[in-house]
Structure formats: C-alpha cells, structure tokens
Design a protein around this motif. Sequence first.
Motif, PDB file in Angstrom:
ATOM      1  N   ALA A  99      31.324  -9.019   4.219  1.00 33.08           N
ATOM      2  CA  ALA A  99      31.341  -9.281   2.869  1.00 33.08           C
ATOM      3  C   ALA A  99      29.716  -9.170   2.316  1.00 33.08           C
ATOM      4  CB  ALA A  99      31.821 -10.712   2.864  1.00 33.08           C
ATOM      5  N   LEU A 103      29.166  -8.284  -1.360  1.00 31.63           N
ATOM      6  CA  LEU A 103      28.342  -8.917  -2.539  1.00 31.63           C
ATOM      7  C   LEU A 103      27.283  -8.264  -3.104  1.00 31.63           C
ATOM      8  CD1 LEU A 103      28.936 -12.253  -0.378  1.00 31.63           C
ATOM      9  CD2 LEU A 103      30.203 -11.758  -2.455  1.00 31.63           C
ATOM     10  N   TYR A 127      23.628 -14.733  -2.193  1.00 32.91           N
ATOM     11  CA  TYR A 127      23.669 -14.459  -3.944  1.00 32.91           C
ATOM     12  C   TYR A 127      22.515 -14.319  -4.465  1.00 32.91           C
ATOM     13  CZ  TYR A 127      28.318 -16.401  -2.612  1.00 32.91           C
ATOM     14  OH  TYR A 127      29.631 -16.645  -1.882  1.00 32.91           O
ATOM     15  N   ASN A 173      32.938 -18.866  -4.924  1.00 33.57           N
ATOM     16  CA  ASN A 173      33.108 -19.011  -3.475  1.00 33.57           C
ATOM     17  C   ASN A 173      34.442 -19.960  -3.208  1.00 33.57           C
ATOM     18  OD1 ASN A 173      31.221 -20.096  -0.658  1.00 33.57           O
ATOM     19  ND2 ASN A 173      32.945 -18.905  -0.567  1.00 33.57           N
ATOM     20  N   ASN A 177      32.234 -22.614   1.306  1.00 34.18           N
ATOM     21  CA  ASN A 177      31.303 -22.784   2.366  1.00 34.18           C
ATOM     22  C   ASN A 177      29.879 -23.119   1.675  1.00 34.18           C
ATOM     23  OD1 ASN A 177      29.519 -22.566   4.526  1.00 34.18           O
ATOM     24  ND2 ASN A 177      29.265 -20.324   4.604  1.00 34.18           N
ATOM     25  N   ASP A 205      33.886 -14.697  -3.831  1.00 35.95           N
ATOM     26  CA  ASP A 205      33.806 -14.763  -2.409  1.00 35.95           C
ATOM     27  C   ASP A 205      34.733 -15.020  -1.817  1.00 35.95           C
ATOM     28  OD1 ASP A 205      32.849 -14.798   0.454  1.00 35.95           O
ATOM     29  OD2 ASP A 205      30.979 -15.333  -0.179  1.00 35.95           O
ATOM     30  N   VAL A 207      35.868 -15.025   1.681  1.00 36.44           N
ATOM     31  CA  VAL A 207      35.923 -14.661   3.161  1.00 36.44           C
ATOM     32  C   VAL A 207      36.819 -15.789   3.978  1.00 36.44           C
ATOM     33  CG1 VAL A 207      33.701 -13.544   2.937  1.00 36.44           C
ATOM     34  CG2 VAL A 207      33.923 -15.790   3.656  1.00 36.44           C
ATOM     35  N   TYR A 208      36.764 -16.875   3.258  1.00 32.97           N
ATOM     36  CA  TYR A 208      37.670 -17.829   4.196  1.00 32.97           C
ATOM     37  C   TYR A 208      39.180 -17.981   3.463  1.00 32.97           C
ATOM     38  CZ  TYR A 208      33.142 -19.173   5.868  1.00 32.97           C
ATOM     39  OH  TYR A 208      32.021 -18.938   6.505  1.00 32.97           O
ATOM     40  N   SER A 236      36.176 -10.571   4.016  1.00 33.57           N
ATOM     41  CA  SER A 236      35.748 -10.084   5.371  1.00 33.57           C
ATOM     42  C   SER A 236      36.922 -10.399   6.547  1.00 33.57           C
ATOM     43  CB  SER A 236      34.501 -11.023   5.779  1.00 33.57           C
ATOM     44  OG  SER A 236      34.365 -10.790   7.029  1.00 33.57           O
ATOM     45  N   LYS A 239      35.932 -13.607   9.801  1.00 32.93           N
ATOM     46  CA  LYS A 239      36.503 -14.911   9.771  1.00 32.93           C
ATOM     47  C   LYS A 239      37.966 -14.817  10.311  1.00 32.93           C
ATOM     48  CE  LYS A 239      32.891 -15.414   7.530  1.00 32.93           C
ATOM     49  NZ  LYS A 239      31.806 -15.875   8.155  1.00 32.93           N
ATOM     50  N   LYS A 247      31.241  -7.251  11.119  1.00 34.16           N
ATOM     51  CA  LYS A 247      30.932  -6.947   9.822  1.00 34.16           C
ATOM     52  C   LYS A 247      31.735  -5.819   9.009  1.00 34.16           C
ATOM     53  CE  LYS A 247      27.647  -8.486   8.613  1.00 34.16           C
ATOM     54  NZ  LYS A 247      27.397  -9.943   7.882  1.00 34.16           N
TER      55      LYS A 247
HETATM   56  N1  PMP Z   1      30.268 -15.389   2.110  1.00 37.40           N
HETATM   57  C1  PMP Z   1      30.373 -16.627   2.908  1.00 37.40           C
HETATM   58  C2  PMP Z   1      30.636 -17.676   1.902  1.00 37.40           C
HETATM   59  C3  PMP Z   1      30.221 -16.654   4.247  1.00 37.40           C
HETATM   60  O1  PMP Z   1      30.337 -17.789   4.854  1.00 37.40           O
HETATM   61  C4  PMP Z   1      29.804 -15.513   5.044  1.00 37.40           C
HETATM   62  C5  PMP Z   1      29.456 -15.512   6.478  1.00 37.40           C
HETATM   63  N2  PMP Z   1      29.839 -16.379   7.209  1.00 37.40           N
HETATM   64  C6  PMP Z   1      29.722 -14.245   4.223  1.00 37.40           C
HETATM   65  C7  PMP Z   1      29.836 -14.343   2.945  1.00 37.40           C
HETATM   66  C8  PMP Z   1      29.312 -12.896   4.995  1.00 37.40           C
HETATM   67  O2  PMP Z   1      30.352 -12.276   5.581  1.00 37.40           O
HETATM   68  P1  PMP Z   1      30.017 -10.986   6.720  1.00 37.40           P
HETATM   69  O3  PMP Z   1      29.844 -11.561   7.688  1.00 37.40           O
HETATM   70  O4  PMP Z   1      31.703 -10.161   6.685  1.00 37.40           O
HETATM   71  O5  PMP Z   1      29.008 -10.331   5.881  1.00 37.40           O
END
Ligand code: PMP
Length: 389
Positions: A99, A103, A127, A173, A177, A205, A207-208, A236, A239, A247
């Motif tokens: 991610a 991003l 970011y 996001n 997170n 974003d 990813v979760y 991503s 997770k 990655k």
């Molecule tokens: N965005 C958030 C909110 C994350 O928590 C993370 C990583 N844990 C990422 C992006 C990055 O993801 P990646 O490891 O796939 O680059």
Amino acid sequence: MDSGRAVTSKLPDVGTTIFTVMSQLAHETGAINLAQGFPSFEPPKGLTERIAWHLDHGANQYAPMTGIPALRRAIAEKTLRLQGREVDVETEITVCTGATEGLFSAIQAVVHAGDEVIVIDPAYDSYEPAVRLAGGITRHVPLRIADDGHDFELDLQRLEETLNTKTRLIILNFPHNPTGAILSAADLDGLADLLRGTDILLLSDEVYEHIVFDGAAHLSLLRHDELWERTLVVSSFGKTFHATGWKLGYCIAPQTLSTEFRKVHQFTTFSVSTPMQYGIADFLDSDPDFYLRLPAFYQEKRDQFCDLLEGSRFRLKPARSTFFQIMDYADISDADDLSLCKRWTQDIGVASIPLSVFCETPFTGSRLRFCFAKDDATLEEAARRLRSL
Ligand code: PMP
Ligand code: GLN
C-alpha cells in the motif's frame, strides 16, 4: 566520519518512523513488541506453497506493469463480491508494491504544487511526506471522539470547514489505524454531499478492509456511485494474508484516475514480484473465503486480549476494526504518551505506539495502541505485565 556532501533536505523535519523507533527499542530491551503492526503467525500454507511452486516454474521475470491478469481478475471478483462494484480488469486495477507505494504513487499522480490535501488525524505517517514531496500542503482534520469517550468518528463538519478552492485531495483511512474507527453509510452520503460540484479527489487507504468486527461491514468508498468517480482505493495483501513483509498491494480507481496513477507507478517501481502475484492469484481462486474468515479470527484475538486485561487499570473499549487495541492509561499515569510508551518498553517489557505522533495538534490524550495480532502465549504474557501496572 561521514564524508558525504551536504544536501538541502526536502524533508528536513522528518526522522525515523515511530514504528521503527519502537521496534528497535523493543529489540534492544527484549520487550514484547506490540508496537509495530505485524502478526506473530505465518501466512496460510496453501498460499506459500503456490508461491514456491511458481518460483520453480518459470515465474521469475518481469510481470506486466499493471500486474498479472490473473491477479487483477481475482481482485475484480473480490471487489464485485464484497463491495458490489464492477471494475474493469484491464484499466481500473493496478498491482503495486504494498500500500505504501500505491499511496505514494497516487499522491504524486494527482497533487500539484500548492494544492491542499486533507488528512484525518491520527493520520498514518506516510501520507504527509508524500504530499510534501509532491509540492502539496497538508491540512489536518481530527477525528471526533464519540460521547462514550472511546470510539472515534469522521467529523464531517470539521471537514467541511477545512475545504476550500485549493483542496485537491482528501486522504481517508477506514478501517482506521490506529483507532479502529469505521465508516457508516451516512458518512459516505455526507461525504458525497460535501464534494458534489467540486473537483476534489479521494484517496482511500483500505488496508484493513477485511478486519472489521461485531458483524459490521466494511463500507468501501468503492460502494458509492458518486464517490467512486473521484476515488482511488489502495489496499494491501500484507494484513489479509499475515504477510506484512511481502509488500504486495493494489490500487483500484476509475480509468481516468488509474491512467494517471500508472504513469507514476511505472516509474516508481515498474512492476511487482512475479511469483508472488501468481501465488496470490492461485490462492484467491482456490480459497476465496479466506478473507471472509478473518473478522472472526481477529475478533477472537481482540476478545482474548481484552479479557486478559480485565482487572488492569487501563480503560478500554474493544476495537471495532484492525488488529490494534487502544488503551487509555489516564488512571495509571499522567505522563505524555511518547515518553510513557518508551518507559514501559524498558520497565515492564511491553512496547506500544503513542497516538500523538500521528496528529498535528495532539488531541488523543492518554491513549496508546497495542497490536493484538499475536499468538496466545505472547498476548498472555503481555497482558500479565500490563496488569501489573
Ligand atoms: N496504510 C496503513 C493505514 C497501514 O497501517 C499500513 C501498514 N501497516 C500501510 C498503509 C502500508 O501497507 P504496506 O505494508 O502494504 O505498504
Ligand atoms: N502499518 C504498520 C503499523 O501501523 C507499520 C508499518 C511500518 O512499520 N512502516 O504498525
């Protein structure tokens, strides 16, 4: 002695990320690392076997710049199934290097010098530097703390107050997170109302995306017809498959936005590890329900961790999403969160992450983030130490 020439830094105030700082401190002190978010268990065997197979069967040269078709197809199927959005496999999905690269490429693709970009605090740390490298200016809008004193929510009114003619992009996001906040259908509609008639884009974003609890659904921005037109969604596999070290991620956006995204992606990374892509595509086809089992899997861990903390002096409400639990230490200490999490790493041997470092104006008070993506023994020992406070 460093003999390198001096350079005018493009990011003079940027140091090492809090995740690295806390992981290093945990390592040096032998503390249990509930700081940086990564699972202590392995990816599914069926997946690693497929990757190993492809490594031995000729999948070792460059993949197409946009990602291998089989993986893009699998992502499209998942997107239709879960979010009801039909996306074009050829033109609207791009596989990227985690991610983080997605991003970064998205931000470079759409932010021009002088543009304003809104991030929601606490904001993931990658970011703002990406916005600044694109010549943009970051504006911070905090989440709102709900009346129960625990949940965090999108504050549409503050967002509206911050929008102006220079606003080019809003970075969201959710699942969030570090707070575990999620979006409601009313949030999506409210966002659409705010943006109607503007050229403002959204970078979501997600990813979760597969780690949401208590029967709640993840409402992707992909779901909403009006929002979809102006949105790049980044996710991503790190997770989803307990494999943060791989990655591997992807960006989904309407064709016009994907075209711009790809112009940057092709020169940031060009293409992504070939055998990994084939292995993930095979696995998504052979076990398409794996990600549907993730909420129950992580909810059990969350509940176990929260139960183990019964009798501690932390105030907490079980997280609504992600694999992070927020805990309020107001009844234990009045120290600031950054010094306290460092001190507790050394003194009791449990590392966590402070929330204030993700905020322009700290407003999260005495809250720390603990990662519960760990095996039983680790959670039990960490909780025992935390109860001793
Ligand atoms: N965005 C958030 C909110 C994350 O928590 C993370 C990583 N844990 C990422 C992006 C990055 O993801 P990646 O490891 O796939 O680059
Ligand atoms: N996203 C992970 C977390 O929130 C950390 C990623 C990193 O170390 N850069 O803990």
